[in-house]
Motif scaffolding. Structure first.
Motif, PDB file in Angstrom:
ATOM      1  N   THR A  29       0.857  -1.179   0.000  1.00  0.00           N
ATOM      2  CA  THR A  29       0.000   0.000   0.000  1.00  0.00           C
ATOM      3  C   THR A  29       0.891   1.225   0.000  1.00  0.00           C
ATOM      4  N   PHE A  30       1.062   1.798  -1.181  1.00  0.00           N
ATOM      5  CA  PHE A  30       1.993   2.918  -1.345  1.00  0.00           C
ATOM      6  C   PHE A  30       1.668   4.051  -0.391  1.00  0.00           C
ATOM      7  N   SER A  31       0.410   4.381  -0.271  1.00  0.00           N
ATOM      8  CA  SER A  31       0.004   5.540   0.508  1.00  0.00           C
ATOM      9  C   SER A  31       0.241   5.369   2.005  1.00  0.00           C
ATOM     10  N   SER A  32       0.598   4.180   2.432  1.00  0.00           N
ATOM     11  CA  SER A  32       0.848   3.932   3.846  1.00  0.00           C
ATOM     12  C   SER A  32       2.329   3.937   4.196  1.00  0.00           C
ATOM     13  N   ASN A  33       3.170   4.151   3.189  1.00  0.00           N
ATOM     14  CA  ASN A  33       4.607   4.037   3.389  1.00  0.00           C
ATOM     15  C   ASN A  33       5.341   5.359   3.247  1.00  0.00           C
ATOM     16  N   ASN A  34       6.186   5.647   4.241  1.00  0.00           N
ATOM     17  CA  ASN A  34       7.165   6.717   4.045  1.00  0.00           C
ATOM     18  C   ASN A  34       8.119   6.260   2.948  1.00  0.00           C
ATOM     19  N   MET A  35       8.519   7.213   2.110  1.00  0.00           N
ATOM     20  CA  MET A  35       9.348   6.861   0.957  1.00  0.00           C
ATOM     21  C   MET A  35      10.588   7.741   0.893  1.00  0.00           C
ATOM     22  N   GLY A  36      11.574   7.274   0.169  1.00  0.00           N
ATOM     23  CA  GLY A  36      12.788   8.051   0.026  1.00  0.00           C
ATOM     24  C   GLY A  36      13.425   7.887  -1.334  1.00  0.00           C
ATOM     25  N   TRP A  37      14.194   8.869  -1.694  1.00  0.00           N
ATOM     26  CA  TRP A  37      15.092   8.791  -2.852  1.00  0.00           C
ATOM     27  C   TRP A  37      16.508   8.615  -2.308  1.00  0.00           C
ATOM     28  N   TYR A  38      17.183   7.641  -2.849  1.00  0.00           N
ATOM     29  CA  TYR A  38      18.547   7.336  -2.466  1.00  0.00           C
ATOM     30  C   TYR A  38      19.420   7.469  -3.718  1.00  0.00           C
ATOM     31  N   ARG A  39      20.719   7.600  -3.496  1.00  0.00           N
ATOM     32  CA  ARG A  39      21.633   7.601  -4.626  1.00  0.00           C
ATOM     33  C   ARG A  39      22.942   6.931  -4.240  1.00  0.00           C
ATOM     34  N   GLN A  40      23.588   6.401  -5.253  1.00  0.00           N
ATOM     35  CA  GLN A  40      24.898   5.787  -5.052  1.00  0.00           C
ATOM     36  C   GLN A  40      25.806   6.183  -6.192  1.00  0.00           C
ATOM     37  N   ALA A  41      26.871   6.857  -5.827  1.00  0.00           N
ATOM     38  CA  ALA A  41      27.888   7.247  -6.796  1.00  0.00           C
ATOM     39  C   ALA A  41      28.959   6.161  -6.843  1.00  0.00           C
ATOM     40  N   PRO A  42      29.683   6.053  -7.950  1.00  0.00           N
ATOM     41  CA  PRO A  42      30.734   5.034  -8.058  1.00  0.00           C
ATOM     42  C   PRO A  42      31.734   5.137  -6.912  1.00  0.00           C
ATOM     43  N   GLY A  43      31.968   4.013  -6.277  1.00  0.00           N
ATOM     44  CA  GLY A  43      32.941   3.976  -5.198  1.00  0.00           C
ATOM     45  C   GLY A  43      32.468   4.529  -3.875  1.00  0.00           C
ATOM     46  N   LYS A  44      31.195   4.893  -3.800  1.00  0.00           N
ATOM     47  CA  LYS A  44      30.658   5.469  -2.570  1.00  0.00           C
ATOM     48  C   LYS A  44      29.477   4.643  -2.065  1.00  0.00           C
ATOM     49  N   GLN A  45      29.172   4.841  -0.801  1.00  0.00           N
ATOM     50  CA  GLN A  45      28.023   4.155  -0.217  1.00  0.00           C
ATOM     51  C   GLN A  45      26.725   4.810  -0.676  1.00  0.00           C
ATOM     52  N   PRO A  89      28.086  18.372 -10.830  1.00  0.00           N
ATOM     53  CA  PRO A  89      28.754  17.099 -11.184  1.00  0.00           C
ATOM     54  C   PRO A  89      28.745  16.089 -10.036  1.00  0.00           C
ATOM     55  N   GLU A  90      28.793  16.566  -8.815  1.00  0.00           N
ATOM     56  CA  GLU A  90      28.796  15.647  -7.672  1.00  0.00           C
ATOM     57  C   GLU A  90      27.427  14.995  -7.426  1.00  0.00           C
ATOM     58  N   ASP A  91      26.421  15.407  -8.178  1.00  0.00           N
ATOM     59  CA  ASP A  91      25.117  14.737  -8.109  1.00  0.00           C
ATOM     60  C   ASP A  91      25.084  13.488  -8.997  1.00  0.00           C
ATOM     61  N   THR A  92      26.129  13.278  -9.758  1.00  0.00           N
ATOM     62  CA  THR A  92      26.204  12.107 -10.627  1.00  0.00           C
ATOM     63  C   THR A  92      26.136  10.834  -9.793  1.00  0.00           C
ATOM     64  N   ALA A  93      25.159   9.987 -10.110  1.00  0.00           N
ATOM     65  CA  ALA A  93      24.938   8.761  -9.339  1.00  0.00           C
ATOM     66  C   ALA A  93      23.788   7.981  -9.963  1.00  0.00           C
ATOM     67  N   THR A  94      23.623   6.765  -9.474  1.00  0.00           N
ATOM     68  CA  THR A  94      22.402   6.022  -9.767  1.00  0.00           C
ATOM     69  C   THR A  94      21.405   6.343  -8.667  1.00  0.00           C
ATOM     70  N   TYR A  95      20.224   6.723  -9.067  1.00  0.00           N
ATOM     71  CA  TYR A  95      19.190   7.130  -8.110  1.00  0.00           C
ATOM     72  C   TYR A  95      18.143   6.024  -7.980  1.00  0.00           C
ATOM     73  N   TYR A  96      17.770   5.767  -6.741  1.00  0.00           N
ATOM     74  CA  TYR A  96      16.817   4.715  -6.426  1.00  0.00           C
ATOM     75  C   TYR A  96      15.683   5.284  -5.570  1.00  0.00           C
ATOM     76  N   CYS A  97      14.499   4.753  -5.765  1.00  0.00           N
ATOM     77  CA  CYS A  97      13.438   5.032  -4.811  1.00  0.00           C
ATOM     78  C   CYS A  97      13.211   3.779  -3.979  1.00  0.00           C
ATOM     79  N   ASN A  98      12.787   3.986  -2.753  1.00  0.00           N
ATOM     80  CA  ASN A  98      12.538   2.863  -1.873  1.00  0.00           C
ATOM     81  C   ASN A  98      11.735   3.357  -0.676  1.00  0.00           C
ATOM     82  N   THR A  99      11.286   2.402   0.095  1.00  0.00           N
ATOM     83  CA  THR A  99      10.594   2.743   1.327  1.00  0.00           C
ATOM     84  C   THR A  99      11.607   3.191   2.376  1.00  0.00           C
ATOM     85  N   LEU A 100      11.084   3.681   3.468  1.00  0.00           N
ATOM     86  CA  LEU A 100      11.897   4.035   4.630  1.00  0.00           C
ATOM     87  C   LEU A 100      11.436   3.173   5.802  1.00  0.00           C
TER      88      LEU A 100
END
Length: 115
Positions: A29-45, A89-100
């Motif tokens: 149930t999407f509307s019941s979940n807190n959500m977030g955008w995450y990102r991961q740059a090469p070589g970083k967490q 340029p430092e925003d370069t990353a793969t961006y993911y959505c996920n729950t929190l």
């Protein structure tokens, strides 16, 4: 839950993008979940850059994107968005959505900012 990100692209510094996240799943149930955008740059967490509460009435941002990124959601469409302005340029990353907190990870969408 299935989460599909889209909207990533190659953009010049100072430009803008809007990422989209489509959520689905019979037991989710999407509307019941807190959500977030995450990102991961090469070589970083992977890091959380933006968060939004289930009803969409509160948001929070990492200091590195505060004032430039805006997260929003449309619970009627099971969609979440990330508007990214004044990209660096430092925003370069793969961006993911996920729950929190996050569940399993999807493929993400690549954002590349050229200088």
């Amino acid at each position: 839950v299935q989460l599909v990100e889209s909207g990533g692209a190659l953009v010049q510094a100072g430009g803008s993008l809007r990422l989209s996240c489509a959520a689905s799943g019979s037991a989710f149930t999407f509307s019941s979940n807190n959500m977030g955008w995450y990102r991961q740059a090469p070589g970083k967490q992977r890091e959380l850059v933006a968060a939004i509460t289930a009803p969409g009435d509160n948001t929070d941002y990492a200091d590195s994107v505060k004032g430039r990124f805006t997260v929003s959601r449309d619970n009627t469409k099971n969609m979440m968005y990330l508007r990214m302005n004044r990209l660096k340029p430092e925003d370069t990353a793969t961006y993911y959505c996920n729950t929190l907190p996050p569940r399993s990870w999807s493929q993400g969408t690549q954002v590349t900012v050229s200088s």
